[in-house]
Design a protein around this motif. Sequence first.
Motif, short mmCIF file in Angstrom:
data_model
loop_
_atom_site.label_atom_id
_atom_site.label_comp_id
_atom_site.label_asym_id
_atom_site.label_seq_id
_atom_site.Cartn_x
_atom_site.Cartn_y
_atom_site.Cartn_z
N ALA A 187 1.10 -1.32 -0.06
CA ALA A 187 -0.07 -0.19 -0.07
C ALA A 187 0.86 1.30 -0.13
O ALA A 187 1.24 1.73 0.96
CB ALA A 187 -0.81 -0.16 1.06
N ASP A 188 1.17 1.72 -1.24
CA ASP A 188 2.06 2.98 -1.41
C ASP A 188 3.23 2.70 -0.94
O ASP A 188 3.84 3.72 -0.14
CB ASP A 188 1.23 4.05 -0.52
CG ASP A 188 1.58 5.66 -1.60
OD1 ASP A 188 2.02 5.57 -2.81
OD2 ASP A 188 1.60 6.52 -0.74
N CYS A 189 4.09 1.69 -0.93
CA CYS A 189 5.23 1.68 -0.59
C CYS A 189 6.38 1.60 -1.55
O CYS A 189 6.00 1.23 -2.67
CB CYS A 189 5.56 0.44 0.38
SG CYS A 189 4.60 0.29 1.86
N HIS A 190 7.55 2.05 -1.52
CA HIS A 190 8.30 2.20 -2.66
C HIS A 190 9.91 1.90 -2.11
O HIS A 190 10.09 2.12 -0.94
CB HIS A 190 8.43 3.60 -3.28
CG HIS A 190 7.17 3.99 -3.69
ND1 HIS A 190 6.47 3.58 -4.87
CD2 HIS A 190 6.43 5.01 -3.12
CE1 HIS A 190 5.26 4.31 -4.79
NE2 HIS A 190 5.18 5.08 -3.92
N GLU A 191 10.59 1.24 -2.91
CA GLU A 191 11.96 0.94 -2.52
C GLU A 191 12.94 1.33 -3.71
O GLU A 191 12.60 0.77 -4.94
CB GLU A 191 12.01 -0.59 -2.25
CG GLU A 191 13.25 -1.00 -1.73
CD GLU A 191 13.68 -0.76 -0.47
OE1 GLU A 191 15.07 -0.84 -0.25
OE2 GLU A 191 13.01 -0.37 0.43
N ILE A 192 13.96 1.97 -3.67
CA ILE A 192 15.02 2.28 -4.44
C ILE A 192 16.12 1.26 -4.50
O ILE A 192 16.66 1.07 -3.24
CB ILE A 192 15.56 3.60 -4.45
CG1 ILE A 192 14.45 4.70 -4.58
CG2 ILE A 192 16.63 3.92 -5.37
CD1 ILE A 192 14.94 6.18 -4.02
N VAL A 193 16.29 0.43 -5.58
CA VAL A 193 17.13 -0.60 -5.59
C VAL A 193 18.40 -0.51 -6.53
O VAL A 193 17.97 0.11 -7.72
CB VAL A 193 16.58 -2.08 -5.43
CG1 VAL A 193 15.87 -2.18 -4.34
CG2 VAL A 193 15.67 -1.95 -6.74
#
Length: 136
Positions: free
Chosen positions: A9-15
């Motif tokens: 639910a509206d989570c983001h991760e920069i990888v």
Amino acid sequence: MFITVSYGADCHEIVNVQCRVLSLTAHLKRKCQCRPEDCVDLLDESGTLMNLSQVESPGSELARKYLQERQHYILIRVVQRLQKLSAHPPLKDGTGKTSTQRKFGQAKEPHLGSPAKLRSTQQTKKVLSSPAGPDT
């Protein structure tokens, strides 16, 4: 060489995609609290599946080979079903009937109904079509 992955639910991760496919998917599983045995993959913004779960050597292939830097991806859990089960005909028991035949009965010729039932249906139609209604 980074990408943004959306999950939950509206989570983001920069990888960083300068890593092995196996490391990337394991990291994403931990972040989104998936079970280790779950199969995950990525969709790009147009909905195209990246097929990371189909990479033959995820422990040696680099993720950058499959993903474009600075792009946005959506993490999905892949549910793989056993296709070979649907390719086989239904199993028969000792009676020679399949499970569907046991449950619903063996297929027979169409049943047209008894003469009494046909007669009552014709009488109903007659009553309903009379101009004075059923009381006459």
